[in-house]
Design an enzyme around this catalytic site. Structure first.
Site, mmCIF file in Angstrom:
data_model
loop_
_atom_site.group_PDB
_atom_site.id
_atom_site.type_symbol
_atom_site.label_atom_id
_atom_site.label_comp_id
_atom_site.label_asym_id
_atom_site.label_seq_id
_atom_site.Cartn_x
_atom_site.Cartn_y
_atom_site.Cartn_z
ATOM 1 N N GLY A 38 0.767 -1.245 0.000
ATOM 2 C CA GLY A 38 0.000 0.000 0.000
ATOM 3 C C GLY A 38 0.789 1.281 0.000
ATOM 4 O O GLY A 38 1.654 1.537 -0.846
ATOM 5 N N GLY A 39 0.473 2.116 1.003
ATOM 6 C CA GLY A 39 1.070 3.444 1.087
ATOM 7 C C GLY A 39 2.563 3.420 1.317
ATOM 8 O O GLY A 39 3.287 4.322 0.873
ATOM 9 N N LYS A 279 4.559 18.349 48.760
ATOM 10 C CA LYS A 279 5.752 17.740 49.354
ATOM 11 C C LYS A 279 5.407 16.299 49.700
ATOM 12 O O LYS A 279 4.436 16.041 50.412
ATOM 13 C CB LYS A 279 6.167 18.516 50.611
ATOM 14 C CG LYS A 279 7.555 18.161 51.137
ATOM 15 C CD LYS A 279 8.645 18.656 50.194
ATOM 16 C CE LYS A 279 10.023 18.542 50.825
ATOM 17 N NZ LYS A 279 10.230 19.517 51.916
ATOM 18 N N ASP A 482 -14.732 13.982 68.727
ATOM 19 C CA ASP A 482 -13.486 14.585 69.206
ATOM 20 C C ASP A 482 -12.766 15.383 68.127
ATOM 21 O O ASP A 482 -12.214 16.457 68.392
ATOM 22 C CB ASP A 482 -12.557 13.521 69.795
ATOM 23 C CG ASP A 482 -12.301 12.338 68.861
ATOM 24 O OD1 ASP A 482 -12.852 12.335 67.730
ATOM 25 O OD2 ASP A 482 -11.556 11.418 69.258
ATOM 26 N N HIS A 528 -5.191 6.520 49.647
ATOM 27 C CA HIS A 528 -4.185 5.742 50.365
ATOM 28 C C HIS A 528 -2.903 5.590 49.560
ATOM 29 O O HIS A 528 -2.872 5.852 48.373
ATOM 30 C CB HIS A 528 -4.744 4.354 50.712
ATOM 31 C CG HIS A 528 -5.854 4.400 51.700
ATOM 32 N ND1 HIS A 528 -7.178 4.213 51.345
ATOM 33 C CD2 HIS A 528 -5.842 4.635 53.034
ATOM 34 C CE1 HIS A 528 -7.936 4.303 52.431
ATOM 35 N NE2 HIS A 528 -7.152 4.565 53.461
#
Length: 528
Positions: A38-39, A279, A482, A528
């Site tokens: 082809g190409g 950081k 708390d 996490h």
């Protein structure tokens, strides 16, 4: 099996024609017969090279819109035949099969077709069949056959042909075969993962692939080997950024820069300048401002100690005044969607600072997979693209947040998504003033964030920490009152959290007792 083996015949069929004619001309100059399709055949002929069409060799025309052209025994027999097997050689002679010693194939641009948003049928048509089949055949028979799937291997092949009088070494053929199998594996991975997204559900099998983007000196620590691989995605970010200066990025630089850019990409530049300082993959300061300089300064003032040696990400083109301010402390990496000439000039004086630019921000809601290896397997999930609006919030306290509190709550919630759990973020007037990350106890994160704000107040001469009059975001629900009480003691006036705890009533009662406003999102952002 010989070490050195001659190359007399090559089959070339490529979609990426970079360097094609020079490579093919060098082969032809050595008397190598060129076969093509082809190409590629047209491009070679246009360059003045003599080429035989594969259809002429097979005696079978290309058909079905090019779907069938190299899937033929004459091609695969020429690739798979063992040259030292009498039976194989006899079969080749009986059926008129000529040996093929070099295959040069790069595949239909499937990944690029998906990336441009093509429709289902167009994507299907860009799944290469003949190419992978030839690659695998040639790679299997690498004792005799060279297979090239990457343009960057052209020079290595030509160098060996030059050094070995038209022959290549077994070591080179082995390396080329490994690269070839990795390419077909990555290609099939792209196809299978795209189809998984199209059909939905949980696939029985998953695979992942990548292309080497950078060899790294080491991993997280000097005793760990590491490398950076690109998945071929064109999404703006660390893999596609342009590095303007500074030494090569390290493993930790890449990880932290990605975290910074993903966070700052949450903030639409149309809504104003924003800056994120990272950081160890956690934000130590995030802020909006009237200018990029103001956004950086406010982010820096959240935690100046942690910002030293950090990564800075900006949501707008870096300008001179902001670059000048950043130059005041040691910074590992700055990443932004562009940089003006003043900024480039200022940073050119900072040889150790890496400046990366992207064409734009990353789409924060772009679908992608997040992968993590565990012992014996992989955890795979969608990226966390969850977002909320004002309409999603549920006021659960007697007092509703004010307009300013509500704006800060939504800002804090965006930041919380990018902080390691347990995450607590204090925000005031569009800037973080305390960040607590990665603690085993949520109340500890609340205390640490408040303590950081107090330290900054003492360091900068403020009469009181900026947590006074701030709002707080928690990435998951408060299991007890708390943590909320600690936030109130630090001066917080409003909170945003997912809700859903068995003790929600207790936490709401504590908020009401302290005069706090609190909203539930119904969405969690564990990281996490």
């Amino acid at each position: 099996m010989p070490d050195l083996y001659p190359v007399s015949r090559a089959l070339i069929s490529v979609s990426d024609k970079t360097g094609l004619t020079d490579f093919a001309a060098a082969l032809a100059a050595r008397g190598v017969e060129l076969l093509s399709t082809g190409g590629t055949a047209k491009a070679l002929r246009d360059a003045g090279l003599t080429v035989r069409d594969v259809s002429e060799v097979t005696g079978f025309p290309e058909m079905m819109d090019g779907r069938v052209k190299t899937l033929h025994p004459v091609v695969h027999g020429g690739l798979l035949a063992l040259r030292d097997s009498d039976d194989h050689v006899a079969s080749m002679q009986e059926h008129g099969i000529g040996a093929i010693d070099l295959v040069v194939v790069n595949l239909y641009p499937f990944e690029a077709t998906v990336a441009k948003g093509a429709g289902y049928d167009e994507v299907i048509e860009n799944i290469d069949i003949g190419g992978p089949a030839m690659i695998r055949s040639a790679a299997k028979n690498h004792g005799y056959v060279n297979v090239v799937v990457d343009v960057q291997d052209y020079d290595a092949v030509l160098a060996e042909l030059e050094a070995n009088d038209g022959k290549t070494s077994y070591a080179l053929r082995q390396r080329l075969a490994q690269t070839a199998y990795a390419r077909t594996a990555a290609y099939d991975t792209a196809v299978s993962n795209w189809m998984a997204g199209e059909v939905g559900g949980t696939p029985r099998r998953r695979s992942f692939g990548g292309t080497l983007a950078q060899e790294l000196r080491y991993g997280e620590n000097p005793h760990q080997q590491a490398a950076f691989y690109s998945d071929g995605s064109e999404r703006p970010g660390i893999a596609t950024a342009v590095q303007h200066q500074g030494k090569a990025l390290s493993y930790n630089n890449i990880n932290d820069t990605d975290a910074a850019f993903e966070l700052v990409s949450e903030f639409d530049p149309a809504d104003g300048p924003a800056c994120a300082i990272i950081k160890h993959a956690n934000p130590c300061g995030v802020a909006k401002g009237g200018s990029l300089l103001e956004a950086y300064t406010r982010a820096f003032d959240c935690d100046r100690t942690s910002a030293f040696g950090g990564i800075i990400a900006l949501n707008r083109k870096l300008d001179g005044p902001t670059a000048e301010a950043i130059s005041g402390i040691f910074t590992e990496v700055v990443i932004a969607p562009g940089a003006d000439e003043d900024a480039l000039g200022i940073f050119s004086q900072k040889k150790n600072l890496r400046l990366l630019t992207t064409e734009s921000l990353a789409a924060p809601d772009a679908a992608a997979l997040a992968l993590r290896q565990v012992s014996g397997g992989y955890l795979v999930q969608d990226r966390d693209v969850g977002r909320i609006s004002r309409d999603d919030l549920k006021v659960v306290t007697k007092r509703a947040p004010s307009a300013q509190e509500l704006e800060d709550l939504l800002f804090a919630w965006v930041v919380a998504k990018h902080v390691k759990s347990n995450a607590i973020i204090y925000v005031k007037d569009g800037a973080t003033v305390g960040v607590g990350a990665g603690q085993m106890s949520r109340v500890d994160s609340t205390r640490i964030a408040a303590r950081k704000a107090q330290d900054m107040a003492e360091a900068t001469g403020l009469s009181a920490p900026l947590t006074q009059g701030s709002v707080v975001a928690s990435d998951a629900f408060f299991p007890f009152a708390d943590g909320l009480i600690t936030a109130a003691e630090a001066g917080a006036t409003a909170l945003i959290q997912p809700g859903g705890s068995m003790r929600d009533d207790e936490v709401i009662a504590a908020a009401d007792a302290a005069g706090l406003a609190m909203v539930f999102t119904g969405m969690r952002h564990f990281r996490h």
